[in-house]
Motif scaffolding. Structure first.
Motif, PDB file in Angstrom:
ATOM      1  N   VAL A  88      34.335  37.113  54.926  1.00 44.14           N
ATOM      2  CA  VAL A  88      34.241  36.224  54.290  1.00 44.14           C
ATOM      3  C   VAL A  88      32.408  35.276  54.162  1.00 44.14           C
ATOM      4  O   VAL A  88      31.864  35.571  52.298  1.00 44.14           O
ATOM      5  CB  VAL A  88      35.091  34.393  54.177  1.00 44.14           C
ATOM      6  CG1 VAL A  88      34.718  33.721  52.745  1.00 44.14           C
ATOM      7  CG2 VAL A  88      36.482  35.404  54.530  1.00 44.14           C
ATOM      8  N   LEU A 152      39.537  43.223  54.726  1.00 46.33           N
ATOM      9  CA  LEU A 152      39.255  42.091  54.740  1.00 46.33           C
ATOM     10  C   LEU A 152      38.426  41.704  53.356  1.00 46.33           C
ATOM     11  O   LEU A 152      38.746  40.926  52.712  1.00 46.33           O
ATOM     12  CB  LEU A 152      39.528  41.131  55.524  1.00 46.33           C
ATOM     13  CG  LEU A 152      41.232  41.232  56.688  1.00 46.33           C
ATOM     14  CD1 LEU A 152      40.827  40.328  57.709  1.00 46.33           C
ATOM     15  CD2 LEU A 152      41.764  41.609  55.555  1.00 46.33           C
ATOM     16  N   ALA A 155      38.645  41.115  48.727  1.00 47.18           N
ATOM     17  CA  ALA A 155      39.015  40.197  48.519  1.00 47.18           C
ATOM     18  C   ALA A 155      38.195  39.054  47.731  1.00 47.18           C
ATOM     19  O   ALA A 155      37.643  38.983  46.501  1.00 47.18           O
ATOM     20  CB  ALA A 155      40.412  39.498  48.365  1.00 47.18           C
ATOM     21  N   SER A 156      37.630  39.377  48.650  1.00 48.54           N
ATOM     22  CA  SER A 156      36.546  37.902  48.954  1.00 48.54           C
ATOM     23  C   SER A 156      35.252  38.463  48.062  1.00 48.54           C
ATOM     24  O   SER A 156      34.483  38.145  47.240  1.00 48.54           O
ATOM     25  CB  SER A 156      35.056  37.528  50.092  1.00 48.54           C
ATOM     26  OG  SER A 156      35.501  38.995  50.654  1.00 48.54           O
ATOM     27  N   PHE A 182      39.411  32.010  44.420  1.00 41.78           N
ATOM     28  CA  PHE A 182      39.165  32.492  45.875  1.00 41.78           C
ATOM     29  C   PHE A 182      40.429  32.694  47.034  1.00 41.78           C
ATOM     30  O   PHE A 182      41.144  32.974  47.148  1.00 41.78           O
ATOM     31  CB  PHE A 182      38.066  32.333  46.237  1.00 41.78           C
ATOM     32  CG  PHE A 182      38.021  32.529  47.859  1.00 41.78           C
ATOM     33  CD1 PHE A 182      37.261  33.826  47.384  1.00 41.78           C
ATOM     34  CD2 PHE A 182      37.660  31.853  48.963  1.00 41.78           C
ATOM     35  CE1 PHE A 182      37.413  34.316  49.551  1.00 41.78           C
ATOM     36  CE2 PHE A 182      37.869  32.673  50.020  1.00 41.78           C
ATOM     37  CZ  PHE A 182      37.383  34.020  50.485  1.00 41.78           C
ATOM     38  N   SER A 186      42.610  35.032  47.461  1.00 39.23           N
ATOM     39  CA  SER A 186      42.922  35.621  48.563  1.00 39.23           C
ATOM     40  C   SER A 186      44.401  35.321  49.034  1.00 39.23           C
ATOM     41  O   SER A 186      45.163  36.346  49.515  1.00 39.23           O
ATOM     42  CB  SER A 186      42.043  35.195  49.406  1.00 39.23           C
ATOM     43  OG  SER A 186      40.603  35.945  48.909  1.00 39.23           O
ATOM     44  N   CYS A 238      47.058  37.835  41.940  1.00 43.05           N
ATOM     45  CA  CYS A 238      46.131  37.884  43.066  1.00 43.05           C
ATOM     46  C   CYS A 238      45.471  38.749  43.726  1.00 43.05           C
ATOM     47  O   CYS A 238      45.478  39.743  42.223  1.00 43.05           O
ATOM     48  CB  CYS A 238      47.166  37.475  43.884  1.00 43.05           C
ATOM     49  SG  CYS A 238      47.744  35.708  43.809  1.00 43.05           S
ATOM     50  N   SER A 239      44.839  39.200  44.482  1.00 44.46           N
ATOM     51  CA  SER A 239      44.180  40.861  45.188  1.00 44.46           C
ATOM     52  C   SER A 239      45.533  41.493  45.319  1.00 44.46           C
ATOM     53  O   SER A 239      46.623  41.124  46.776  1.00 44.46           O
ATOM     54  CB  SER A 239      43.011  39.940  46.451  1.00 44.46           C
ATOM     55  OG  SER A 239      42.799  40.976  47.178  1.00 44.46           O
ATOM     56  N   LEU A 242      44.439  42.846  49.637  1.00 40.75           N
ATOM     57  CA  LEU A 242      44.950  41.807  50.781  1.00 40.75           C
ATOM     58  C   LEU A 242      46.880  42.450  50.183  1.00 40.75           C
ATOM     59  O   LEU A 242      46.430  42.139  51.114  1.00 40.75           O
ATOM     60  CB  LEU A 242      44.322  40.775  49.935  1.00 40.75           C
ATOM     61  CG  LEU A 242      42.952  40.486  50.573  1.00 40.75           C
ATOM     62  CD1 LEU A 242      42.565  38.846  50.665  1.00 40.75           C
ATOM     63  CD2 LEU A 242      43.056  41.236  52.212  1.00 40.75           C
TER      64      LEU A 242
END
Length: 574
Positions: A88, A152, A155-156, A182, A186, A238-239, A242
């Motif tokens: 992140v 991970l 997504a960010s 965000f 996430s 949504c992601s 993730l």
């Protein structure tokens, strides 16, 4: 028909690239070879149009799902703070600082558009990173951090990219809206993936308890799960990436695979390994396919703008250097922060050495997510810099892969070598010893329960006790009496396993000859062949688990090539 032929052609290219890699006298990393193969067939006229949505949907969910399923959970939990700071914090830092760096290198690209480009370049690619680390023999801790970050940070990176593009096209940006979006994208993706993964696992466990364990259906469902969960998360904005990652972790934690039959586990492992290798190759081949088109676009840009031919290549190298420097700066700052916090809470942390920082920086390869993001840019009517940004992003992807290919092995060579037993090897040995002790204790309890006149049972228990104690003496270095008995025992076992392997391979040749002479049918050959395969795999695993003692005596050839004489009634080995 055209779609089917295209898919078959891509699979053939993937298979041939793996074969070509073994023909060269020197070793070429497979991802780089696959990119070259994709570029070569594109020059020959075979081109596949690339859609961002299809690319992310068809290739990424199963790859990320299996990566997450196989991630070491204990180490992932211990390193979560470091991984999250990279997944992140580093992405946000690289997006903002990288945007101004892009504008400084290419003044024609405004800072906000540069941030969109930097956001697309910020996530490291899980497939690329895992492919390089699998063959680079990196330390376990660095591998776990880099894999966790790559799983991970997609997504960010995509959220930052989305808001940077919106700001570049509309001129509007809201930090509050970006932050809330965000969190929604996430955490929504994580919750959907974990929840649906747990639900699928519970349904499977209920079916298993009722005696339903059809391996073919179980494996088919496991292949569909990452796609279903990705689409479910994507449907509510949504992601999906993730969601696939958290689903893999969630299903792993339920332990559903341990409840299935051994045949299901073996077949599922084999199929997932094959699917992973195939999709992994397709990702890099598709990346290579885009390269000739991007080179052609770059030449048009240079000609139309009256730029020097070296302008775009220099800009690509400059952006790659800028992103690498930003990554290194964050690594150092991150290490200092964790060191200071560790001192405050009385949990000492070591400062990262320049060698570790160099390895972490060079391992930041970009790949599929960057390409999927950058080709989803709005048309040039809304974003005039689109063509230039796509060319720059593709160039940085290739540059980062080259940098990782040739720089990472040399950087790893600078790390202190550990010629002794690694922590993973030590843990494996200690676990094997613990399991042997538990088995011996169970046999001793069984022996104590048997009446004295139960000769057959006691003989069986004694035989197993002798075998397990012999195995324990081979594995446990504390039982070495210093007279070489442990070394002799290990060498005897190694010779025995080599002999068993040669015998199994001889039996397989005899079996195939029996089939060729029509003394047995295909069903018999297939059934016995499967038994021989399992037996050979068992011997190979036991051979690999033997301790590596210093200077073992050379193994003698225990069985020579056996001539086989064919008879009408069967075969006789002479």
């Amino acid at each position: 028909m055209e779609v089917a032929l295209t898919v078959l052609a891509l699979l053939v290219i993937t298979a041939l690239s793996g074969l070509l890699g073994r023909l060269f006298p020197f070793r070429i990393p497979l991802p780089l070879l696959q990119i070259a193969a994709g570029s070569a067939v594109s020059f020959l006229g075979f081109s596949v149009p690339l859609s961002s949505e299809l690319f992310l949907l068809l290739l990424m969910p199963p790859l990320l799902f299996v990566d997450a399923y196989r991630i070491p959970m204990r180490e992932f939990g211990e390193l979560r703070a470091i991984i999250l700071s990279l997944a992140v914090g580093l992405v946000v830092f690289s997006t903002v600082a990288g945007g101004y760096a892009v504008h400084w290198i290419m003044p024609a690209i405004l800072p906000v558009a540069g941030m969109a480009l930097a956001a697309a370049l910020s996530p490291t690619d899980a497939v690329a990173v895992n492919s390089f680390l699998a063959t680079a023999k990196a330390p376990a801790r660095l591998t776990q951090i880099l894999n966790g970050e790559a799983l991970l940070n997609d997504a960010s990176g995509l959220v930052c990219f989305k808001f940077a593009v919106a700001a570049a096209t509309t001129g509007l940006f809201s930090l509050k809206a970006a932050s809330s979006n965000f969190v929604y994208v996430s955490f929504g993706g994580v919750l959907i993936g974990a929840g649906l993964g747990w639900l699928f696992a519970r349904i499977e466990l209920m079916a298993l308890k009722r005696g339903y364990d059809d391996s073919a259906n179980h494996i088919l469902i496991s292949l569909l799960i990452p796609y279903i969960i990705y689409l479910a998360a994507d449907a509510v904005n949504c992601s999906g990436i993730l969601a696939a990652v958290s689903a893999g972790i969630s299903i792993r934690l339920t332990g559903v695979m341990a409840e299935t039959q051994i045949e299901t586990r073996l077949r599922a492992t084999t199929l997932w390994d094959q699917l992973y290798a195939t999709l992994n190759g397709l990702v890099f081949i598709m990346l290579g396919q885009q390269l000739p088109g991007q080179v052609e676009q770059a030449s048009h840009i240079v000609q139309s703008a009256g730029l020097t031919p070296w302008m775009l290549p220099l800009a690509i190298l400059g952006i790659q250097c800028a992103m690498s420097i930003l990554r290194a700066v964050w690594m150092v700052a991150n290490g200092l922060v964790f060191y200071g916090v560790g001192k405050l809470i009385h949990r000492p942390q070591t400062l990262p050495s320049w060698r570790n920082v160099l390895v972490m920086t060079l391992a930041g390869a970009r790949g599929a997510v960057t390409l999927a993001a950058i080709i989803s840019l709005p048309p040039e009517s809304d974003m005039p810099e689109r063509t230039v940004m796509v060319v720059l992003a593709t160039g940085v992807i290739i540059t980062s892969l080259l940098l990782t290919t040739f720089g990472l092995p040399r950087a790893l060579a600078l790390l202190p070598r550990n010629d002794g037993e690694t922590p993973a090897q030590r843990e494996l040995l200690e676990t094997s010893i613990t399991l042997l002790h538990s088995a011996i204790a169970a046999l001793q309890a069984e022996q104590a329960r048997q009446p004295p006149d139960a000769n057959r049972t006691n003989d069986t228990v004694s035989l197993l006790m002798t075998e397990l104690n012999e195995r324990l003496r081979r594995l446990d270095p504390t039982l070495d009496d210093g007279e070489g008995k442990r070394s002799d025992s290990v060498q005897r076992k190694r010779d025995e396993l080599m002999l068993r392997l040669r015998i199994v391979r001889l039996q397989r040749r005899v079996l195939h000859s029996l089939l060729a002479d029509r003394n047995i049918n295909d069903l018999t050959e297939r059934a016995i062949g499967r038994q021989l395969d399992v037996r050979e795999q068992e011997f190979l695993m036991e051979l690999n688990d033997l301790p590596q003692l210093p200077e073992p005596p050379p193994a003698e050839t225990l069985i020579a090539a056996v001539p086989v004489e064919r008879k009408n009634a069967g075969l006789r080995a002479e």
